[in-house]
Design a protein around this motif. Structure first.
Motif, PDB file in Angstrom:
ATOM      1  N   ASN A 186      67.418  73.717  94.605  1.00 35.48           N
ATOM      2  CA  ASN A 186      68.870  73.758  94.458  1.00 35.48           C
ATOM      3  C   ASN A 186      69.384  72.470  93.826  1.00 35.48           C
ATOM      4  O   ASN A 186      68.859  71.389  94.084  1.00 35.48           O
ATOM      5  CB  ASN A 186      69.526  73.997  95.817  1.00 35.48           C
ATOM      6  CG  ASN A 186      69.215  75.399  96.336  1.00 35.48           C
ATOM      7  OD1 ASN A 186      69.019  76.319  95.544  1.00 35.48           O
ATOM      8  ND2 ASN A 186      69.177  75.553  97.635  1.00 35.48           N
TER       9      ASN A 186
ATOM     10  N   LYS B 245      64.892  85.224  96.075  1.00 34.00           N
ATOM     11  CA  LYS B 245      66.257  84.751  96.368  1.00 34.00           C
ATOM     12  C   LYS B 245      67.309  85.742  95.881  1.00 34.00           C
ATOM     13  O   LYS B 245      68.298  85.989  96.567  1.00 34.00           O
ATOM     14  CB  LYS B 245      66.473  83.381  95.739  1.00 34.00           C
ATOM     15  CG  LYS B 245      65.751  82.257  96.478  1.00 34.00           C
ATOM     16  CD  LYS B 245      65.985  80.934  95.780  1.00 34.00           C
ATOM     17  CE  LYS B 245      65.290  79.783  96.498  1.00 34.00           C
ATOM     18  NZ  LYS B 245      65.303  78.567  95.653  1.00 34.00           N
TER      19      LYS B 245
ATOM     20  N   LEU C  53      73.415  76.326  94.484  1.00 33.61           N
ATOM     21  CA  LEU C  53      72.172  77.076  94.707  1.00 33.61           C
ATOM     22  C   LEU C  53      71.553  77.501  93.380  1.00 33.61           C
ATOM     23  O   LEU C  53      72.247  77.847  92.426  1.00 33.61           O
ATOM     24  CB  LEU C  53      72.445  78.312  95.582  1.00 33.61           C
ATOM     25  CG  LEU C  53      73.046  78.068  96.965  1.00 33.61           C
ATOM     26  CD1 LEU C  53      72.968  79.347  97.800  1.00 33.61           C
ATOM     27  CD2 LEU C  53      72.360  76.919  97.684  1.00 33.61           C
ATOM     28  N   ARG C  54      70.229  77.471  93.333  1.00 33.50           N
ATOM     29  CA  ARG C  54      69.498  77.894  92.142  1.00 33.50           C
ATOM     30  C   ARG C  54      68.371  78.838  92.555  1.00 33.50           C
ATOM     31  O   ARG C  54      67.879  78.759  93.691  1.00 33.50           O
ATOM     32  CB  ARG C  54      68.891  76.687  91.413  1.00 33.50           C
ATOM     33  CG  ARG C  54      69.916  75.687  90.877  1.00 33.50           C
ATOM     34  CD  ARG C  54      70.747  76.262  89.731  1.00 33.50           C
ATOM     35  NE  ARG C  54      71.664  75.279  89.173  1.00 33.50           N
ATOM     36  CZ  ARG C  54      72.916  75.092  89.587  1.00 33.50           C
ATOM     37  NH1 ARG C  54      73.408  75.814  90.570  1.00 33.50           N
ATOM     38  NH2 ARG C  54      73.689  74.186  89.014  1.00 33.50           N
ATOM     39  N   GLN C  55      67.967  79.681  91.622  1.00 37.70           N
ATOM     40  CA  GLN C  55      66.874  80.611  91.877  1.00 37.70           C
ATOM     41  C   GLN C  55      65.741  80.283  90.905  1.00 37.70           C
ATOM     42  O   GLN C  55      65.942  80.246  89.701  1.00 37.70           O
ATOM     43  CB  GLN C  55      67.348  82.062  91.677  1.00 37.70           C
ATOM     44  CG  GLN C  55      68.434  82.494  92.643  1.00 37.70           C
ATOM     45  CD  GLN C  55      69.812  81.963  92.273  1.00 37.70           C
ATOM     46  OE1 GLN C  55      70.113  81.730  91.114  1.00 37.70           O
ATOM     47  NE2 GLN C  55      70.663  81.761  93.262  1.00 37.70           N
TER      48      GLN C  55
END
Ligand code: RDL
Ligand code: RDL
Length: 155
Positions: free
Chosen positions: A150, A120, A144-146
């Motif tokens: 999310n 990502k 958004l998260r990596q």
């Protein structure tokens, strides 16, 4: 050649995140060049990033792995300050991918976090370098998260 990406990784890491980043960047931006720089550990990443930028990279992704101890966490804090300093000194994005060994209980989950976060953020780097300051604006506020699912938008 128009664009060059730098990929800095470590021998300390337990996942070959450098290879994952290179494969992702190549798929997203096939025209570009990629330069890899592997160092022993996270505290060596800031100078690797700086040297990649000095030698012509338009953006860098660093791939670090932080052990479980308090000493490891202090090492990461120092690294993070170093990486931010490089960004400010060079006016160039250094996308910091870090996996903390205590993020997951089991090794399989840790590996999944490392792969997802690397992919990502590799895409994020390409968008910022190739497409500029509004490349991510369409995703702004979306939680958004990596490395994880999310978090999602509240409104
Ligand atoms: O310059 C050589 C080393 O000091 C450097 O590679 C450090 O980053 C190594 N290192 C530590 O000394 C430490 O206490 C690392 C960690 N913890 C860590 O958690 N992750 C690393 N390196 O990649
Ligand atoms: O350079 C890429 C990322 O390292 C950078 O975008 C970080 O700010 C991402 N990030 C973390 O790594 C983290 O541990 C964020 C948080 N926490 C956070 O709480 N909020 C963020 N980013 O916006």
């Amino acid at each position: 050649k128009e664009r060059v990406y730098g990929v800095a990784d470590t021998t300390f890491s337990r996942v070959n995140m450098g290879e994952i980043a290179i494969n992702t960047i190549r798929r997203e931006d096939p025209e570009a060049d990629i330069v890899r720089y592997t160092v022993p550990g996270i505290k060596d990443l800031p100078v690797a990033a700086k040297r990649l930028i000095d030698s012509g990279c338009n953006g860098v992704i660093t791939l670090g792995w932080v052990g479980k101890t308090q000493l490891d966490k202090y090492s990461y804090l120092a690294t993070s300050i170093g990486l931010i300093t490089v960004q400010i000194m060079t006016s160039t994005h250094v996308i910091d991918v870090t996996v903390h060994e205590d993020e997951a209980e089991d090794e399989e989950s840790l590996k999944e976090i490392a792969i997802d976060r690397t992919r990502k953020h590799s895409v994020n780097l390409v968008r910022l370098v190739r497409d500029g300051k509004n490349a991510l604006t369409g995703m702004a506020g979306k939680g958004l998260r990596q490395g994880y699912r999310n978090a999602g938008q509240l409104d």
